[in-house]
Write an enzyme that holds these catalytic residues in place. Sequence first.
Site, mmCIF file in Angstrom:
data_model
loop_
_atom_site.group_PDB
_atom_site.id
_atom_site.type_symbol
_atom_site.label_atom_id
_atom_site.label_comp_id
_atom_site.label_asym_id
_atom_site.label_seq_id
_atom_site.Cartn_x
_atom_site.Cartn_y
_atom_site.Cartn_z
ATOM 1 N N LYS A 176 -26.845 117.366 198.005
ATOM 2 C CA LYS A 176 -25.398 117.502 197.822
ATOM 3 C C LYS A 176 -24.755 117.685 199.183
ATOM 4 O O LYS A 176 -25.041 118.644 199.903
ATOM 5 C CB LYS A 176 -25.093 118.705 196.927
ATOM 6 C CG LYS A 176 -23.598 118.942 196.743
ATOM 7 C CD LYS A 176 -23.296 120.034 195.747
ATOM 8 C CE LYS A 176 -21.797 120.244 195.627
ATOM 9 N NZ LYS A 176 -21.468 121.291 194.641
ATOM 10 N N LYS A 232 -25.235 113.370 195.661
ATOM 11 C CA LYS A 232 -23.803 113.574 195.440
ATOM 12 C C LYS A 232 -23.079 113.701 196.760
ATOM 13 O O LYS A 232 -23.552 114.459 197.605
ATOM 14 C CB LYS A 232 -23.624 114.851 194.614
ATOM 15 C CG LYS A 232 -22.199 115.266 194.381
ATOM 16 C CD LYS A 232 -22.133 116.614 193.729
ATOM 17 C CE LYS A 232 -20.673 116.996 193.578
ATOM 18 N NZ LYS A 232 -20.502 118.356 193.171
ATOM 19 N N TYR A 290 -16.267 110.434 186.029
ATOM 20 C CA TYR A 290 -15.032 110.668 185.275
ATOM 21 C C TYR A 290 -14.581 109.387 184.582
ATOM 22 O O TYR A 290 -13.662 109.410 183.781
ATOM 23 C CB TYR A 290 -13.951 111.215 186.223
ATOM 24 C CG TYR A 290 -14.415 112.497 186.883
ATOM 25 C CD1 TYR A 290 -14.372 113.704 186.202
ATOM 26 C CD2 TYR A 290 -14.983 112.486 188.160
ATOM 27 C CE1 TYR A 290 -14.864 114.873 186.767
ATOM 28 C CE2 TYR A 290 -15.475 113.646 188.747
ATOM 29 C CZ TYR A 290 -15.418 114.833 188.044
ATOM 30 O OH TYR A 290 -15.919 115.983 188.603
HETATM 31 C C1 PBG Z 1 -19.237 123.296 192.465
HETATM 32 C C2 PBG Z 1 -19.132 121.823 192.265
HETATM 33 C C3 PBG Z 1 -18.338 120.931 192.987
HETATM 34 C C4 PBG Z 1 -18.499 119.701 192.376
HETATM 35 C C5 PBG Z 1 -19.404 119.870 191.327
HETATM 36 N N1 PBG Z 1 -19.787 121.189 191.286
HETATM 37 C C6 PBG Z 1 -17.398 121.140 194.096
HETATM 38 C C7 PBG Z 1 -17.880 121.699 195.367
HETATM 39 O O1 PBG Z 1 -19.058 121.781 195.668
HETATM 40 O O2 PBG Z 1 -16.985 122.107 196.126
HETATM 41 C C8 PBG Z 1 -17.805 118.442 192.799
HETATM 42 C C9 PBG Z 1 -17.522 117.480 191.734
HETATM 43 C C10 PBG Z 1 -16.487 116.475 192.045
HETATM 44 O O3 PBG Z 1 -15.851 116.422 193.125
HETATM 45 O O4 PBG Z 1 -16.270 115.655 191.158
HETATM 46 N N2 PBG Z 1 -20.355 123.723 193.129
HETATM 47 ZN ZN ZN Z 2 -20.142 125.907 193.748
#
Ligand code: PBG
Ligand code: ZN
Length: 324
Positions: free
Chosen positions: A195, A248, A313
């Site tokens: 991530k 991600k 989405y």
């Molecule tokens: C929270 C989380 C996030 C997303 C999924 N879980 C945001 C972040 O890490 O700030 C992002 C999902 C998206 O942008 O669609 N940990």
């Molecule tokens: Zn988080």
Amino acid sequence: MLFPDYRGRRLRQNEAFRRMVRETRLSVDDLILPLFAIGGKNIKNPIPSMPGHFQLSIDHLLKTVSEARDLGIPSIILFGIPDKKDAFGTRASARDGIVQRAVSAIKDKVPGIAVITDVCLCQYTDHGHCGIVDKGIIDNDPTLDLLASIALSHVKAGADMVAPSDMMDGRVAAIREALDDNGHVNTPIMSYAAKYCSAYYGPFREAAHSAPQFGDRRTYQMDPANSLEAIREVTMDIEEGADIIMVKPALPYLDVICRVRDEIDLPIAAYNVSGEYSMIKAAEQMKWINGAQVMMETLTAIKRAGADMILTYFALEAAKELRK
Ligand code: PBG
Ligand code: ZN
């Protein structure tokens, strides 16, 4: 084979041939729909930067989940917007927390669709970070117990799978242990393994009220410049017991998906994140692109790169498009 013996256009000349030689097929089976649950009744707050998405109270949530199920979408992933925040994100693991109530309502009322829950602290902490904060530092190890208890509370409420998104080191092992110790040996973990620290999460943070109140997430989410590191992160999570690993965001990291696909034999999920969605929606609203076509091209590209499933989405829209 060279021209004129080889002519690439021969197999492109009609739709029948194109279908016969198509290498990648997007299916409704590939889609996971992210949804935002909020307390109260009859609430459907539009998320301005994510047209078509809403913060949904449980009554509305149930309708959207049945629509997804009826379209053949195999699973949803739930995010909660709590009523209260504090330094330790206490509401994240509460038995009557928003995700816990939403999960049990869905399992009760909408059979036939899997419910994955996002496991993190950032929506629940007043500082907005994904871990406990000590003197301005995100403190890894004490956070692990909290994450494990959040995951366990989701599973006790009926979640079919948990998906930790915090990027703390060691969280998959901590969650696996907590689930196993409580008899949930068959509940899979989908880990947000690679991530990245991405500006593409902007619209999500507006939707989920989860923006960090100081600093950024660079001390725990990955540097966008790195891809060898993604292999290390993924390998670590697999050794700790992850069943599905995620990359991600998706579109700016197709090379990472591809690289992970080459090296790893576990199912790979890719998260087509909020900013990726919003950019397409915005350009569509400006009439600068054909939104439906760009959506299908994008999802196909993510699959072609090597993803087995896509959190997106666009799931409802894509499922409808695939029925045509
Ligand atoms: C929270 C989380 C996030 C997303 C999924 N879980 C945001 C972040 O890490 O700030 C992002 C999902 C998206 O942008 O669609 N940990
Ligand atoms: Zn988080």
